[in-house]
Design an enzyme around this catalytic site. Sequence first.
Site, PDB file in Angstrom:
ATOM      1  N   GLU A  97      11.257  24.687  36.632  1.00 60.19           N
ATOM      2  CA  GLU A  97      10.077  24.286  35.855  1.00 60.19           C
ATOM      3  C   GLU A  97      10.272  24.617  34.383  1.00 60.19           C
ATOM      4  O   GLU A  97      11.025  25.521  34.042  1.00 60.19           O
ATOM      5  CB  GLU A  97       8.863  25.072  36.359  1.00 60.19           C
ATOM      6  CG  GLU A  97       7.857  24.271  37.136  1.00 60.19           C
ATOM      7  CD  GLU A  97       7.036  23.275  36.314  1.00 60.19           C
ATOM      8  OE1 GLU A  97       7.469  22.852  35.217  1.00 60.19           O
ATOM      9  OE2 GLU A  97       5.960  22.912  36.776  1.00 60.19           O
ATOM     10  N   ASP A  98       9.536  23.907  33.549  1.00 57.81           N
ATOM     11  CA  ASP A  98       9.560  24.243  32.123  1.00 57.81           C
ATOM     12  C   ASP A  98       8.697  25.463  31.823  1.00 57.81           C
ATOM     13  O   ASP A  98       9.112  26.375  31.127  1.00 57.81           O
ATOM     14  CB  ASP A  98       9.118  23.037  31.271  1.00 57.81           C
ATOM     15  CG  ASP A  98       7.788  22.425  31.698  1.00 57.81           C
ATOM     16  OD1 ASP A  98       7.193  22.864  32.707  1.00 57.81           O
ATOM     17  OD2 ASP A  98       7.329  21.495  31.011  1.00 57.81           O
ATOM     18  N   ASP A 101       1.867  28.049  33.441  1.00 62.71           N
ATOM     19  CA  ASP A 101       0.731  28.294  32.559  1.00 62.71           C
ATOM     20  C   ASP A 101      -0.417  28.829  33.425  1.00 62.71           C
ATOM     21  O   ASP A 101      -0.459  30.020  33.719  1.00 62.71           O
ATOM     22  CB  ASP A 101       0.408  26.958  31.872  1.00 62.71           C
ATOM     23  CG  ASP A 101      -0.696  27.039  30.845  1.00 62.71           C
ATOM     24  OD1 ASP A 101      -0.861  28.108  30.230  1.00 62.71           O
ATOM     25  OD2 ASP A 101      -1.403  26.036  30.643  1.00 62.71           O
ATOM     26  N   PHE A 150       0.336  27.000  22.480  1.00 63.59           N
ATOM     27  CA  PHE A 150       0.878  25.748  22.997  1.00 63.59           C
ATOM     28  C   PHE A 150       2.237  25.508  22.364  1.00 63.59           C
ATOM     29  O   PHE A 150       2.376  25.434  21.146  1.00 63.59           O
ATOM     30  CB  PHE A 150      -0.054  24.559  22.742  1.00 63.59           C
ATOM     31  CG  PHE A 150       0.270  23.409  23.639  1.00 63.59           C
ATOM     32  CD1 PHE A 150      -0.202  23.366  24.947  1.00 63.59           C
ATOM     33  CD2 PHE A 150       1.093  22.376  23.196  1.00 63.59           C
ATOM     34  CE1 PHE A 150       0.134  22.317  25.795  1.00 63.59           C
ATOM     35  CE2 PHE A 150       1.433  21.316  24.050  1.00 63.59           C
ATOM     36  CZ  PHE A 150       0.943  21.296  25.345  1.00 63.59           C
ATOM     37  N   VAL A 151       3.259  25.410  23.215  1.00 60.96           N
ATOM     38  CA  VAL A 151       4.624  25.307  22.705  1.00 60.96           C
ATOM     39  C   VAL A 151       5.246  23.948  23.039  1.00 60.96           C
ATOM     40  O   VAL A 151       4.860  23.293  24.009  1.00 60.96           O
ATOM     41  CB  VAL A 151       5.523  26.440  23.253  1.00 60.96           C
ATOM     42  CG1 VAL A 151       5.101  27.782  22.693  1.00 60.96           C
ATOM     43  CG2 VAL A 151       5.517  26.475  24.778  1.00 60.96           C
ATOM     44  N   ARG A 163      10.159  16.728  23.045  1.00 62.62           N
ATOM     45  CA  ARG A 163      10.909  17.274  24.176  1.00 62.62           C
ATOM     46  C   ARG A 163      12.361  17.577  23.806  1.00 62.62           C
ATOM     47  O   ARG A 163      12.991  18.451  24.384  1.00 62.62           O
ATOM     48  CB  ARG A 163      10.908  16.283  25.349  1.00 62.62           C
ATOM     49  CG  ARG A 163       9.555  16.082  25.994  1.00 62.62           C
ATOM     50  CD  ARG A 163       9.732  15.314  27.295  1.00 62.62           C
ATOM     51  NE  ARG A 163       8.492  14.758  27.803  1.00 62.62           N
ATOM     52  CZ  ARG A 163       7.625  15.410  28.563  1.00 62.62           C
ATOM     53  NH1 ARG A 163       7.843  16.671  28.873  1.00 62.62           N
ATOM     54  NH2 ARG A 163       6.530  14.821  28.996  1.00 62.62           N
TER      55      ARG A 163
HETATM   56  P1  IMP Z   1      -0.021  24.911  34.951  1.00 64.75           P
HETATM   57  O1  IMP Z   1      -0.302  24.110  36.171  1.00 64.75           O
HETATM   58  O2  IMP Z   1      -1.276  25.207  34.177  1.00 64.75           O
HETATM   59  O3  IMP Z   1       0.779  26.155  35.223  1.00 64.75           O
HETATM   60  O4  IMP Z   1       0.786  24.023  33.934  1.00 64.75           O
HETATM   61  C1  IMP Z   1       1.723  23.143  34.348  1.00 64.75           C
HETATM   62  C2  IMP Z   1       2.259  22.230  33.281  1.00 64.75           C
HETATM   63  O5  IMP Z   1       1.485  22.195  32.103  1.00 64.75           O
HETATM   64  C3  IMP Z   1       3.611  22.669  32.816  1.00 64.75           C
HETATM   65  O6  IMP Z   1       4.617  22.356  33.722  1.00 64.75           O
HETATM   66  C4  IMP Z   1       3.722  21.904  31.516  1.00 64.75           C
HETATM   67  O7  IMP Z   1       4.162  20.591  31.754  1.00 64.75           O
HETATM   68  C5  IMP Z   1       2.306  21.906  30.995  1.00 64.75           C
HETATM   69  N1  IMP Z   1       2.126  22.939  29.952  1.00 64.75           N
HETATM   70  C6  IMP Z   1       1.518  24.135  30.064  1.00 64.75           C
HETATM   71  N2  IMP Z   1       1.562  24.830  28.912  1.00 64.75           N
HETATM   72  C7  IMP Z   1       2.247  24.053  28.052  1.00 64.75           C
HETATM   73  C8  IMP Z   1       2.666  24.229  26.673  1.00 64.75           C
HETATM   74  O8  IMP Z   1       2.428  25.260  26.014  1.00 64.75           O
HETATM   75  N3  IMP Z   1       3.352  23.180  26.137  1.00 64.75           N
HETATM   76  C9  IMP Z   1       3.665  22.042  26.818  1.00 64.75           C
HETATM   77  N4  IMP Z   1       3.310  21.852  28.088  1.00 64.75           N
HETATM   78  C10 IMP Z   1       2.604  22.840  28.703  1.00 64.75           C
HETATM   79 MG    MG Z   2       6.020  20.943  33.937  1.00 61.47          MG
END
Ligand code: IMP
Ligand code: MG
Length: 176
Positions: A97-98, A101, A150-151, A163
């Site tokens: 995963e990237d 969050d 936010f990154v 990206r």
């Molecule tokens: P989560 O389900 O809230 O953990 O977030 C999942 C997805 O939100 C990540 O896989 C990212 O694609 C996107 N995301 C969350 N934070 C960021 C950020 O700071 N920058 C860009 N994408 C983000």
């Molecule tokens: Mg993602």
Amino acid sequence: MTEKIDTLISKDIIIEKIKEIAKQIEKDYEGKEIHFICVLKGGVIFMVDLARYINKNVYINFMDVSSYGNSTESSGNLKILMDLDEPIAGKNVIIVEDIVDSGRTLSMLKELLLSRKPESLKICTLLDKPDRRVSQVDIDYTCFQIPDEFVVGYGLDYAQKYRNLDYIGVISFEEE
Ligand code: IMP
Ligand code: MG
């Protein structure tokens, strides 16, 4: 509005850390086959670099389960936009995963993949924003923990942009 990006983690530091995680995975998977599942689109650049620093065969596959639109807030739903093209039963799988969050995407994805009965299932993420966690999820390999900002870059986007930056930066918005 102008978008401004300030470097948070430089290219050199990212590469150094990816090499370290690659070595760790290599060690942990001695005598086992590694199956990466890259979560599109954000995980792709990290996955490619990580796989290249692992000194043995790595199988790769892709899933698109984005829960983000063009906004900076996560929705609570996991949308499977693209599924794997092969079963994972009996395989040693690592989700790549990237960023974790809220943790919603990964906890739902993990549950889904576990129902397909892999031999093992681990999670490897480039970034972790622990302050934002809503759904508890165990992460096995983390490159960097970052603050609640936010990154973009290194696979991560804002409205599908940035990206391909080779570093990770914090994006901010300024009135013109
Ligand atoms: P989560 O389900 O809230 O953990 O977030 C999942 C997805 O939100 C990540 O896989 C990212 O694609 C996107 N995301 C969350 N934070 C960021 C950020 O700071 N920058 C860009 N994408 C983000
Ligand atoms: Mg993602």
